[in-house]
Enzyme design. Structure first.
Site, PDB file in Angstrom:
ATOM      1  N   GLN A 191       2.043   6.874   0.157  1.00 54.94           N
ATOM      2  CA  GLN A 191       2.253   5.537   0.508  1.00 54.94           C
ATOM      3  C   GLN A 191       3.694   5.096   0.092  1.00 54.94           C
ATOM      4  O   GLN A 191       4.194   4.100   0.564  1.00 54.94           O
ATOM      5  CB  GLN A 191       1.330   4.519   0.508  1.00 54.94           C
ATOM      6  CG  GLN A 191       0.240   5.070   0.919  1.00 54.94           C
ATOM      7  CD  GLN A 191      -0.004   5.178   2.440  1.00 54.94           C
ATOM      8  OE1 GLN A 191       0.643   4.677   3.043  1.00 54.94           O
ATOM      9  NE2 GLN A 191      -0.667   6.406   2.985  1.00 54.94           N
ATOM     10  N   VAL A 225       5.551   3.606  -7.149  1.00 55.94           N
ATOM     11  CA  VAL A 225       5.209   2.414  -7.806  1.00 55.94           C
ATOM     12  C   VAL A 225       5.828   2.224  -9.078  1.00 55.94           C
ATOM     13  O   VAL A 225       5.803   3.014  -9.780  1.00 55.94           O
ATOM     14  CB  VAL A 225       3.779   2.408  -8.046  1.00 55.94           C
ATOM     15  CG1 VAL A 225       3.130   0.905  -8.986  1.00 55.94           C
ATOM     16  CG2 VAL A 225       2.781   2.641  -6.886  1.00 55.94           C
ATOM     17  N   GLN A 239       3.854   8.188  -7.770  1.00 53.40           N
ATOM     18  CA  GLN A 239       4.266   8.419  -6.364  1.00 53.40           C
ATOM     19  C   GLN A 239       3.246   8.766  -5.718  1.00 53.40           C
ATOM     20  O   GLN A 239       2.418   9.841  -6.085  1.00 53.40           O
ATOM     21  CB  GLN A 239       5.692   9.267  -6.434  1.00 53.40           C
ATOM     22  CG  GLN A 239       6.781   8.636  -7.335  1.00 53.40           C
ATOM     23  CD  GLN A 239       7.912   9.662  -7.347  1.00 53.40           C
ATOM     24  OE1 GLN A 239       7.917  10.823  -7.781  1.00 53.40           O
ATOM     25  NE2 GLN A 239       9.146   9.144  -6.792  1.00 53.40           N
ATOM     26  N   GLY A 240       3.417   8.608  -4.569  1.00 55.89           N
ATOM     27  CA  GLY A 240       2.251   9.382  -3.443  1.00 55.89           C
ATOM     28  C   GLY A 240       2.564   9.187  -1.917  1.00 55.89           C
ATOM     29  O   GLY A 240       3.870   9.007  -1.908  1.00 55.89           O
ATOM     30  N   ASP A 246      -8.159   5.585   1.852  1.00 54.43           N
ATOM     31  CA  ASP A 246      -7.521   6.344   1.070  1.00 54.43           C
ATOM     32  C   ASP A 246      -8.398   6.154  -0.185  1.00 54.43           C
ATOM     33  O   ASP A 246      -7.765   6.254  -1.144  1.00 54.43           O
ATOM     34  CB  ASP A 246      -6.097   6.151   1.026  1.00 54.43           C
ATOM     35  CG  ASP A 246      -5.517   7.308   0.221  1.00 54.43           C
ATOM     36  OD1 ASP A 246      -6.087   8.529   0.231  1.00 54.43           O
ATOM     37  OD2 ASP A 246      -4.385   7.319  -0.042  1.00 54.43           O
TER      38      ASP A 246
END
Length: 733
Positions: free
Chosen positions: A419, A422, A416-417, A533
């Site tokens: 953006q 996933v 998780q980030g 990024d």
């Protein structure tokens, strides 16, 4: 107040202890070693066997399971018995030294020898001693005498063979067996050169005088029975805290300490697992006594015999007998009630069917709305208008994505980030993909998003994670990428899931691959792309440790007629270009700065931003640059990578990292120049020396200006390296 705190603390420790004793094995535990199944509480690795007791730790070597190092496991049951093989101990007569003997000892820990074992000696004019060590020491043995071979079919009764029953104390943690022979063995050495002492399960060894006295039929290990149990307390002492699972019961061990578990009647399986005991279907296994006239119906833990309508069960013979028939009463009311019930059910089913159809139509309309809202129509129009090309974008359905991620199950989350999230997805063809679910974004950027999907799908570079397609039927679009199996560069450098075993060669190659990829995106893609990024968490590694640049959620396309864009500042602290942060102007030099931080991480093994470091060195860039200026680079370089052969390469790489992280973007090199310099570091020392003597020729061959710090020109030599580097960047794969 103090009593209340003590009460809460007591509850905390009780729950912690309960969790410990209820510990269950990991899901990924190895369940077999060779042909032997390994069931909990035994296990092959940490977290797979009952914690706190190494007696349950099985080592699997060459498909042979061993417990306590020298006891090979044959099998074990859930009732507290383990059958294994242990070696014999031998003493042989030698004319030089009279005796050549060996004694063996066995570590027991929480295991104990079953009373069903016999301590046995085979040999003439010999004796054997069994010794145990613990709180209570214990010794016993037997003696065998004979000057001539015993007659055939002799029993093990003291002539050529002796055996004795033993009762080993439970507290024994070590057992030693030692055979010995009398001094004058000349009369028997021709038919009995050696004597043997061993433990063996009762009934598993039959003495054969001639063969066994000669060489024990070349048998070196014998089967024994060992008893085991959980802990040292009884069921009553651990009530509510034992490890017995559901549908099982606890019973005290027959050996006098600890307890064991067994499944309840009607259940079978492993009682030490939380749901290991499963219901036995007596009807399919024919474990029932229903007659042919009745039908067996399985129930939880049992069964019952069902008779057809109009008959009752005779519980003595378990057969069906006819039931006396009675004339039905209130037949008219029954008919009315039945008709009303059926009509009511039909109405309910009709309403349910209509609601389901309306819900399906609403979901279809909502998916179509999301599809158009996320630019689906625009994407289809662009794809149809593109004609034959290398654009390969697959549009996935919402149902397909939900099925691939098991309903977006949390166990499928890869990361998780900022953006988005996933997930690991498994498509219908069993191919594994990574599915990125973006966070809610700006709906005005739909056209730019579609442009990015089209452009990213055309990137065919071996070091870029391939975009396979997208799903636009959800509230936020989903992107489907190829799945990379070995985690991120951040995991390998800083994470606990990998040992930090990246050599300097690995790190230099990864840096070269990432630099070449960014140079390709900046200079050779159909439309220049700024990643925005770049960080170790967005660099994936496959099984060969090949770098794959990922997560283009923050990326921006640079029109061919512009060199920079004004955007809302976005990125990750520690990697963020300070010039971009202050001005909001984004250009390719922002990626150069972020790459410089990544290169510093590869060199130092330190995180880009670490609040555990002193205030002056909290940011890796300032920490690294300070070390360079003060000529103490060796203090910050990762000790695993520097050696006497690569010091120059590391110093040059450090210089490049510092050049990339200059405050002013115009003072930084381009990624194309960085990629060329890093590739040149792999050139042999002789080529470096040649380039030091002829720097102008090197600059001419490379086609780029060599970076330098404080007047010291870095040589990158090798007359064809620039051509190779440029070819890699331009062609991608």
């Amino acid at each position: 107040m103090k009593v209340h705190s003590l009460f809460l603390m007591a509850i905390f420790f009780y729950l912690a202890y309960t969790q410990l004793v209820k510990a269950q094995p990991r899901d990924d535990c190895q369940t077999r070693c060779g042909d032997v199944p390994i069931d909990y509480p035994f296990g092959i690795s940490t977290g797979c066997y009952y914690p706190g007791d190494d007696s349950f730790n099985i080592t699997c070597e060459e498909d042979k399971p061993n417990v306590l190092s020298n006891i090979e496991v044959l099998n074990f049951n859930h009732s507290g018995q383990l059958r294994g093989l242990i070696p014999r101990s031998t003493v042989c007569y030698d004319q030089q030294t009279n005796n050549d003997f060996e004694s063996l000892w066995f570590r027991l820990d929480n295991l104990s020898f079953s009373p069903n074992n016999k301590f046995t000696l085979v040999g003439c004019n010999a004796w054997a001693l069994l010794s145990t060590f613990g709180i209570q020491n214990y010794s016993t043995g037997c003696m065998s005498l004979c000057d001539t071979p015993p007659p055939p079919n002799s029993k093990c009764n003291g002539v050529g063979c002796c055996r004795t029953e033993v009762s080993i104390p439970l507290d024994s943690h070590r057992i030693e067996t030692q055979p010995s022979r009398f001094e004058n063995m000349t009369s028997v050495e021709h038919f009995n050169p050696c004597s043997y002492a061993f433990f063996v399960e009762d009934g598993m060894f039959n003495f054969s005088s001639l063969e066994d006295l000669k060489d024990l039929r070349n048998v070196t290990r014998f089967p024994v029975l060992l008893d085991w149990s959980i802990g040292n307390q009884t069921c009553e002492q651990v009530v509510g805290r034992n490890i017995c699972g559901g549908n099982s019961t606890c019973f005290d061990s027959t050996r006098g300490k600890g307890y064991n578990c067994k499944c309840l009647q009607g259940f079978d399986g492993n009682p030490y697992l939380s749901d290991g005991c499963q219901d036995i279907n007596e009807c399919t296994t024919r474990i029932h006594n229903c007659s042919d006239t009745s039908t067996c119906e399985n129930t939880l833990g049992s069964f019952h015999c069902q008779c057809p309508s109009g008959s009752d069960l005779n519980t003595t013979t378990m057969s069906c007998i006819d039931t006396p028939k009675e004339e039905p009463k209130y037949l008219g009311w029954t008919t009315v009630l039945l008709g009303t019930t059926i009509g009511f059910l039909i109405i309910l089913l009709t309403i349910s069917y209509i609601q389901q159809k309306m819900r399906h139509r609403k979901n279809t309309e909502l998916r179509q709305q999301f599809f158009e809202q996320n630019g689906g129509g625009m994407l289809i129009q662009r794809l149809s208008g593109a004609g034959p090309s290398n654009v390969d974008v697959k549009i996935f359905t919402e149902e397909g994505m939900k099925e691939a991620t098991d309903g977006y199950n949390e166990s499928r989350i890869l990361g998780q980030g900022g953006q988005g999230t996933v997930y690991k997805g498994i498509l219908q063809d069993n191919s594994i993909v990574a599915i990125k679910k973006a966070r809610l974004g700006d709906r005005s950027q739909v056209e730019q998003f579609i442009n990015e999907v089209l452009v990213l799908s055309q990137i065919n570079h071996r070091n870029v994670v391939k975009l396979l397609g997208c799903c636009l039927e959800t509230e936020v679009p989903l992107l489907v990428y190829e799945f990379i199996s070995s985690g991120t560069l951040f995991d390998h450098l800083h994470g606990s899931m990998f040992d930090s075993s990246l050599t300097w060669e690995h790190r230099l190659r990864i840096a070269i691959e990432v630099a070449g990829t960014l140079a390709y995106l900046h200079s050779y893609a159909s439309i220049p792309i700024i990643h925005r990024d770049v960080k170790t968490a967005n660099i994936l590694l496959d099984e060969n440790l090949t770098a794959k640049v990922a997560d283009f959620g923050a990326s921006r396309l640079i029109p061919m007629d512009q060199e920079q864009l004004t955007t809302m500042v976005q990125g990750t602290l520690g990697y963020l270009d300070p010039e971009y942060y202050n001005t909001g102007l984004l250009n390719e030099k922002s990626d150069v700065y972020s790459f410089g931080v990544v290169l510093m991480e590869l060199l130092s093994g330190e995180k880009a931003l670490c609040f555990e470091r002193p205030q002056s060195s909290k940011h890796l860039v300032s920490y690294f640059v300070s070390a360079m200026k003060e000529n103490r680079l060796h203090e910050i370089i990762d000790g695993q990578v520097m050696n006497e052969y690569n010091q120059r390469e590391i110093q040059e790489s450090a210089r490049i990292a510092v050049e990339c992280t200059r405050i002013m973007g115009e003072e930084r090199p381009s990624m194309k120049e960085v990629a060329a310099e890093l590739e040149a570091l792999r050139v042999k020392t002789t080529k470096h020396q040649w380039s030091d003597q002829y720097p102008k020729e090197v600059e001419h061959l490379l086609g780029v200006q060599i970076l330098s710090t404080q007047g010291d020109t870095s040589s990158i030599g090798y007359d064809s390296i620039q051509n190779v580097t440029r070819l890699d960047i331009e062609t991608g794969r």
